[in-house]
Design an enzyme around this catalytic site. Structure first.
Site, PDB file in Angstrom:
ATOM      1  N   TYR A  60       1.083  -1.285  -0.032  1.00  0.00           N
ATOM      2  CA  TYR A  60      -0.094  -0.019   0.104  1.00  0.00           C
ATOM      3  C   TYR A  60       0.809   1.096   0.129  1.00  0.00           C
ATOM      4  O   TYR A  60       1.881   1.299   0.634  1.00  0.00           O
ATOM      5  CB  TYR A  60      -0.878  -0.154   1.183  1.00  0.00           C
ATOM      6  CG  TYR A  60      -1.991  -1.113   1.366  1.00  0.00           C
ATOM      7  CD1 TYR A  60      -3.336  -1.202   1.226  1.00  0.00           C
ATOM      8  CD2 TYR A  60      -1.372  -2.249   2.020  1.00  0.00           C
ATOM      9  CE1 TYR A  60      -3.949  -2.073   1.018  1.00  0.00           C
ATOM     10  CE2 TYR A  60      -2.386  -3.441   1.954  1.00  0.00           C
ATOM     11  CZ  TYR A  60      -3.657  -3.382   1.509  1.00  0.00           C
ATOM     12  OH  TYR A  60      -4.374  -4.211   1.563  1.00  0.00           O
ATOM     13  N   HIS A  78      -5.960   1.866  -1.468  1.00  0.00           N
ATOM     14  CA  HIS A  78      -5.997   0.349  -2.012  1.00  0.00           C
ATOM     15  C   HIS A  78      -4.547   0.158  -2.259  1.00  0.00           C
ATOM     16  O   HIS A  78      -3.764   1.195  -2.321  1.00  0.00           O
ATOM     17  CB  HIS A  78      -7.013   0.585  -3.365  1.00  0.00           C
ATOM     18  CG  HIS A  78      -8.313   0.499  -2.968  1.00  0.00           C
ATOM     19  ND1 HIS A  78      -9.110  -0.443  -2.437  1.00  0.00           N
ATOM     20  CD2 HIS A  78      -9.104   1.472  -3.245  1.00  0.00           C
ATOM     21  CE1 HIS A  78     -10.216  -0.011  -2.247  1.00  0.00           C
ATOM     22  NE2 HIS A  78     -10.530   1.201  -2.962  1.00  0.00           N
ATOM     23  N   LYS A 123      -4.054  -4.318  -9.998  1.00  0.00           N
ATOM     24  CA  LYS A 123      -2.694  -4.027  -9.243  1.00  0.00           C
ATOM     25  C   LYS A 123      -1.795  -4.524 -10.292  1.00  0.00           C
ATOM     26  O   LYS A 123      -1.829  -5.333 -11.022  1.00  0.00           O
ATOM     27  CB  LYS A 123      -2.952  -5.002  -8.033  1.00  0.00           C
ATOM     28  CG  LYS A 123      -3.771  -4.584  -6.832  1.00  0.00           C
ATOM     29  CD  LYS A 123      -3.848  -5.680  -5.880  1.00  0.00           C
ATOM     30  CE  LYS A 123      -4.926  -5.422  -4.661  1.00  0.00           C
ATOM     31  NZ  LYS A 123      -6.243  -4.881  -5.098  1.00  0.00           N
TER      32      LYS A 123
END
Length: 312
Positions: free
Chosen positions: A247, A255, A287
């Site tokens: 993070y 997020h 991601k």
């Protein structure tokens, strides 16, 4: 001097039981951990958990090596104090309690004096207004009487106690003194005869800790430290196919941007299907996947980012 945070060890797992320590770890050292305790009268225990906070082994190693925390094995940390040491400790506790009581009573006395003064002034003002209204009402009720014959109201008493009796002759109000708290240290972890393990090596020798003991564990610790020193917060990443979720700030506000996988050596095998799976899963969860390669000889981490892209 700030005292180190105590990490209670049980079955080779480290826990934090103090709420202030948890706040310090999160706000000053970006260490989050996982709450594992139950909360009374709360049905959704799989959503809301309480104390203690369990730390990842990598977090424990980082905190202890940096001198932020110490490992504690409570059964072996307590030693029997001598009678002189125990007597001195009891006298210090009693002296501290008496000093706190004296300061609190002095503060309450000053506050009570100020309150009585304010109440007496208010009562005098109200009584004067009431007498003036009574005099005006008497004049209006008997307009033919000469005003010189109207008796003047009695003088206002300057004695606050007498004034209180005149205001309320049929009842007496007694204001009890407010209770106060005396802080007496009761934690056994701050005593002179309490000796927690302070170093990782001594904790391993004492048999209360054993991480890291393999190449893979050393690699995980090295990668975790490298990401932590860059200012990232880390969480458990097994749900997304990696060791850590990375993070950019506190997970309560951000997020995760990366899923990190640890490769324990530069020559470790990595199958093409793993790269494809990491790329597709990372893209599906918005991601990027980090392949973190640890070199145990140079203690250096190399990073490779995998993102899925279209062809043609």
């Amino acid at each position: 001097m700030t005292l180190p945070i105590l990490l209670r060890v049980s079955n080779f797992r480290a826990y934090v039981w103090d709420v202030d320590d948890i706040n310090t770890l999160r706000s000053h050292h970006h260490i989050c951990g996982i709450l594992t305790g139950t909360l009374p009268h709360l049905s959704s225990q799989n959503v809301f958990l309480g104390l203690p906070l369990q730390l990842m082994p990598e977090e424990v190693v980082l905190l202890v090596e940096n001198g932020i925390a110490v490992l504690v094995d409570d059964p072996s940390a307590h030693h029997s104090p001598s009678s002189s040491v125990l007597k001195l400790w009891q006298e210090e506790r009693l002296s501290d309690a008496k000093q706190q009581i004296a300061l609190t009573e002095e503060k309450e006395s000053i506050e009570a004096s100020n309150a009585n003064r304010a109440m007496s002034e208010s009562a005098q003002r109200k009584r004067k207004e009431r007498e003036e209204r009574r005099a005006r009402a008497t004049v209006n009720a008997a307009p033919n009487f000469p005003t010189d014959d109207i008796p003047s109201p009695p003088p206002i008493s300057e004695n606050p106690s007498q004034l209180a009796v005149e205001e309320s002759p049929d009842r007496a109000v007694v204001m009890p003194s407010a209770p106060y708290t005396v802080h007496v240290p009761a934690s056994s972890s701050r005593l002179a005869w309490y000796a927690p393990q302070s170093h990782l090596h001594s904790s391993i020798e004492a048999g209360i800790w054993k991480y890291p003991s393999t190449l893979q564990e050393r690699a995980r610790c090295g990668v975790f430290r490298s990401l932590w020193e860059q200012g990232f917060y880390m969480g458990v990443g097994i749900r997304f196919g990696g060791e850590y979720l990375v993070y950019p700030g506190d997970p309560l506000r951000y997020h995760s941007h990366f899923v990190a996988s640890v490769i324990d050596a530069p020559g470790a095998a990595l199958r093409p299907m793993e790269i494809v799976a990491h790329g597709r899963l990372g893209t599906g969860t918005k991601k990027a996947h980090l392949l973190c390669e640890w070199n145990d000889e140079t203690k250096v981490v190399s990073y490779f980012s995998v993102e899925w892209a279209g062809f043609g």
